[in-house]
Design a protein around this motif. Sequence first.
Motif, mmCIF file in Angstrom:
data_model
loop_
_atom_site.group_PDB
_atom_site.id
_atom_site.type_symbol
_atom_site.label_atom_id
_atom_site.label_comp_id
_atom_site.label_asym_id
_atom_site.label_seq_id
_atom_site.Cartn_x
_atom_site.Cartn_y
_atom_site.Cartn_z
ATOM 1 N N MET A 126 0.382 -1.341 0.003
ATOM 2 C CA MET A 126 -0.173 0.090 -0.211
ATOM 3 C C MET A 126 1.055 1.572 0.003
ATOM 4 S SD MET A 126 -2.140 1.138 2.773
ATOM 5 C CE MET A 126 -3.567 1.881 2.508
ATOM 6 N N SER A 127 0.695 2.039 -1.196
ATOM 7 C CA SER A 127 1.305 3.402 -0.817
ATOM 8 C C SER A 127 1.041 4.314 0.333
ATOM 9 C CB SER A 127 0.730 4.385 -2.058
ATOM 10 O OG SER A 127 0.847 3.296 -2.978
ATOM 11 N N GLU A 128 1.916 4.686 1.094
ATOM 12 C CA GLU A 128 1.714 6.445 2.217
ATOM 13 C C GLU A 128 2.202 7.246 1.837
ATOM 14 O OE1 GLU A 128 6.211 4.168 4.605
ATOM 15 O OE2 GLU A 128 3.718 3.236 4.713
ATOM 16 N N ILE A 129 2.335 8.095 2.734
ATOM 17 C CA ILE A 129 2.313 9.495 2.671
ATOM 18 C C ILE A 129 3.281 9.306 4.894
ATOM 19 C CG2 ILE A 129 1.552 11.663 3.088
ATOM 20 C CD1 ILE A 129 1.260 10.899 0.752
ATOM 21 N N ARG A 130 4.570 9.682 4.002
ATOM 22 C CA ARG A 130 5.748 9.795 4.879
ATOM 23 C C ARG A 130 6.220 11.384 5.240
ATOM 24 N NH1 ARG A 130 11.122 9.240 6.465
ATOM 25 N NH2 ARG A 130 12.233 9.947 4.311
ATOM 26 N N LEU A 131 5.988 11.465 6.706
ATOM 27 C CA LEU A 131 6.102 12.722 7.887
ATOM 28 C C LEU A 131 7.756 12.298 7.817
ATOM 29 C CD1 LEU A 131 5.146 14.907 9.184
ATOM 30 C CD2 LEU A 131 5.200 13.990 10.648
ATOM 31 N N LYS A 132 8.565 13.504 6.966
ATOM 32 C CA LYS A 132 9.763 13.687 7.019
ATOM 33 C C LYS A 132 10.602 15.132 8.670
ATOM 34 C CE LYS A 132 10.550 14.622 2.773
ATOM 35 N NZ LYS A 132 11.198 14.722 1.642
ATOM 36 N N LEU A 133 9.228 15.421 8.824
ATOM 37 C CA LEU A 133 9.981 16.257 9.934
ATOM 38 C C LEU A 133 11.120 16.376 10.808
ATOM 39 C CD1 LEU A 133 8.926 19.251 11.113
ATOM 40 C CD2 LEU A 133 7.151 18.080 12.785
ATOM 41 N N ALA A 134 11.410 15.189 11.311
ATOM 42 C CA ALA A 134 12.345 14.782 11.872
ATOM 43 C C ALA A 134 13.815 15.034 11.556
ATOM 44 C CB ALA A 134 12.656 13.149 12.927
ATOM 45 N N GLU A 135 13.682 14.341 10.253
ATOM 46 C CA GLU A 135 15.106 14.624 8.941
ATOM 47 C C GLU A 135 14.632 16.133 8.408
ATOM 48 O OE1 GLU A 135 12.326 12.617 9.018
ATOM 49 O OE2 GLU A 135 12.585 10.763 8.155
ATOM 50 N N TYR A 136 14.409 16.716 8.373
ATOM 51 C CA TYR A 136 14.007 18.132 8.194
ATOM 52 C C TYR A 136 14.910 19.570 9.473
ATOM 53 C CZ TYR A 136 13.229 22.643 6.478
ATOM 54 O OH TYR A 136 13.317 24.079 5.831
ATOM 55 N N LEU A 137 14.190 19.090 10.778
ATOM 56 C CA LEU A 137 15.060 19.368 11.680
ATOM 57 C C LEU A 137 16.436 19.120 11.932
ATOM 58 C CD1 LEU A 137 11.972 19.193 14.143
ATOM 59 C CD2 LEU A 137 11.986 20.824 13.099
ATOM 60 N N GLN A 138 17.048 17.948 11.714
ATOM 61 C CA GLN A 138 18.015 17.371 11.758
ATOM 62 C C GLN A 138 19.442 17.640 10.574
ATOM 63 O OE1 GLN A 138 18.235 12.770 11.993
ATOM 64 N NE2 GLN A 138 20.077 13.423 12.787
ATOM 65 N N TYR A 139 18.596 17.938 9.167
ATOM 66 C CA TYR A 139 19.524 18.135 8.757
ATOM 67 C C TYR A 139 19.577 19.893 8.913
ATOM 68 C CZ TYR A 139 21.054 19.347 3.891
ATOM 69 O OH TYR A 139 21.538 20.271 2.383
ATOM 70 N N ARG A 140 18.260 20.124 9.137
ATOM 71 C CA ARG A 140 18.688 21.883 9.489
ATOM 72 C C ARG A 140 19.170 22.793 11.111
ATOM 73 N NH1 ARG A 140 18.820 24.048 4.455
ATOM 74 N NH2 ARG A 140 17.235 23.572 3.986
ATOM 75 N N CYS A 141 19.517 21.480 11.864
ATOM 76 C CA CYS A 141 20.202 21.196 12.818
ATOM 77 C C CYS A 141 18.890 22.305 13.921
ATOM 78 C CB CYS A 141 21.532 22.425 13.095
ATOM 79 S SG CYS A 141 23.142 21.764 12.169
ATOM 80 N N LEU A 142 18.280 22.701 14.038
ATOM 81 C CA LEU A 142 16.910 22.311 14.592
ATOM 82 C C LEU A 142 16.501 21.718 15.542
ATOM 83 C CD1 LEU A 142 15.410 24.220 11.688
ATOM 84 C CD2 LEU A 142 16.566 25.380 13.609
ATOM 85 N N THR A 143 15.998 21.919 16.984
ATOM 86 C CA THR A 143 15.756 21.662 17.655
ATOM 87 C C THR A 143 13.817 21.252 17.632
ATOM 88 O OG1 THR A 143 15.406 22.863 19.433
ATOM 89 C CG2 THR A 143 17.057 21.545 19.569
ATOM 90 N N PRO A 144 13.264 20.479 18.059
ATOM 91 C CA PRO A 144 11.588 20.680 18.330
ATOM 92 C C PRO A 144 10.839 21.792 19.114
ATOM 93 C CG PRO A 144 12.023 18.683 19.123
ATOM 94 C CD PRO A 144 13.491 19.435 18.389
ATOM 95 N N GLU A 145 12.226 22.448 19.948
ATOM 96 C CA GLU A 145 11.956 23.357 20.731
ATOM 97 C C GLU A 145 11.983 24.347 20.361
ATOM 98 O OE1 GLU A 145 14.205 20.898 21.617
ATOM 99 O OE2 GLU A 145 12.922 20.113 23.422
ATOM 100 N N LYS A 146 12.977 24.443 19.688
ATOM 101 C CA LYS A 146 13.222 25.827 18.395
ATOM 102 C C LYS A 146 11.704 25.834 17.591
ATOM 103 C CE LYS A 146 18.136 26.262 18.200
ATOM 104 N NZ LYS A 146 19.553 26.325 18.048
ATOM 105 N N LEU A 147 11.201 24.573 16.902
ATOM 106 C CA LEU A 147 9.973 24.992 16.070
ATOM 107 C C LEU A 147 8.861 24.811 17.268
ATOM 108 C CD1 LEU A 147 8.250 24.156 13.686
ATOM 109 C CD2 LEU A 147 8.650 21.696 14.317
ATOM 110 N N ILE A 148 8.822 24.991 17.797
ATOM 111 C CA ILE A 148 7.306 24.832 19.244
ATOM 112 C C ILE A 148 7.640 26.339 19.813
ATOM 113 C CG2 ILE A 148 6.781 24.921 21.162
ATOM 114 C CD1 ILE A 148 7.812 21.645 21.444
ATOM 115 N N GLN A 149 8.872 27.141 19.674
ATOM 116 C CA GLN A 149 8.526 28.568 19.997
ATOM 117 C C GLN A 149 8.316 29.592 18.740
ATOM 118 O OE1 GLN A 149 12.817 29.705 20.743
ATOM 119 N NE2 GLN A 149 12.551 28.436 22.914
ATOM 120 N N ALA A 150 8.671 28.665 17.414
ATOM 121 C CA ALA A 150 8.613 29.232 16.568
ATOM 122 C C ALA A 150 6.972 29.084 15.438
ATOM 123 C CB ALA A 150 9.145 29.189 15.116
ATOM 124 N N VAL A 151 6.428 27.819 16.377
ATOM 125 C CA VAL A 151 4.411 27.953 15.892
ATOM 126 C C VAL A 151 4.059 28.585 16.829
ATOM 127 C CG1 VAL A 151 3.434 25.864 15.965
ATOM 128 C CG2 VAL A 151 5.032 26.076 14.947
#
Length: 108
Positions: free
Chosen positions: A1-26
Amino acid sequence: MSEIRLKLAEYLQYRCLTPEKLIQAVGTDSSPAMIYQLVKHGNEQHQIDLSTLAAIIQGLGKLTGLAVGIEDVLEFVPEMTDKKNNPWREFDSEEEDLPYEWGEVRFV
């Protein structure tokens, strides 16, 4: 079955960002618990609210100063078992369909 994969963790890691920084920005557009859940268990998610996704993409844009699109955080993964209808398959010489015969090629 085809699927949609969330790449958020990889994006944050590649850009050297933390979930905490994203939470502040959101900010208040999404719950911190939801963002942590998406980062940690994103590939196990079966659905995501579009307003949450929009807030995350907007937050990533604020953090990086770059244009962030939906394709940066989501990826379509096609089912690879249906060889006949799969446009990503490699040519298999054992199959019935053969490459097109172009005939004689002339250079002008």
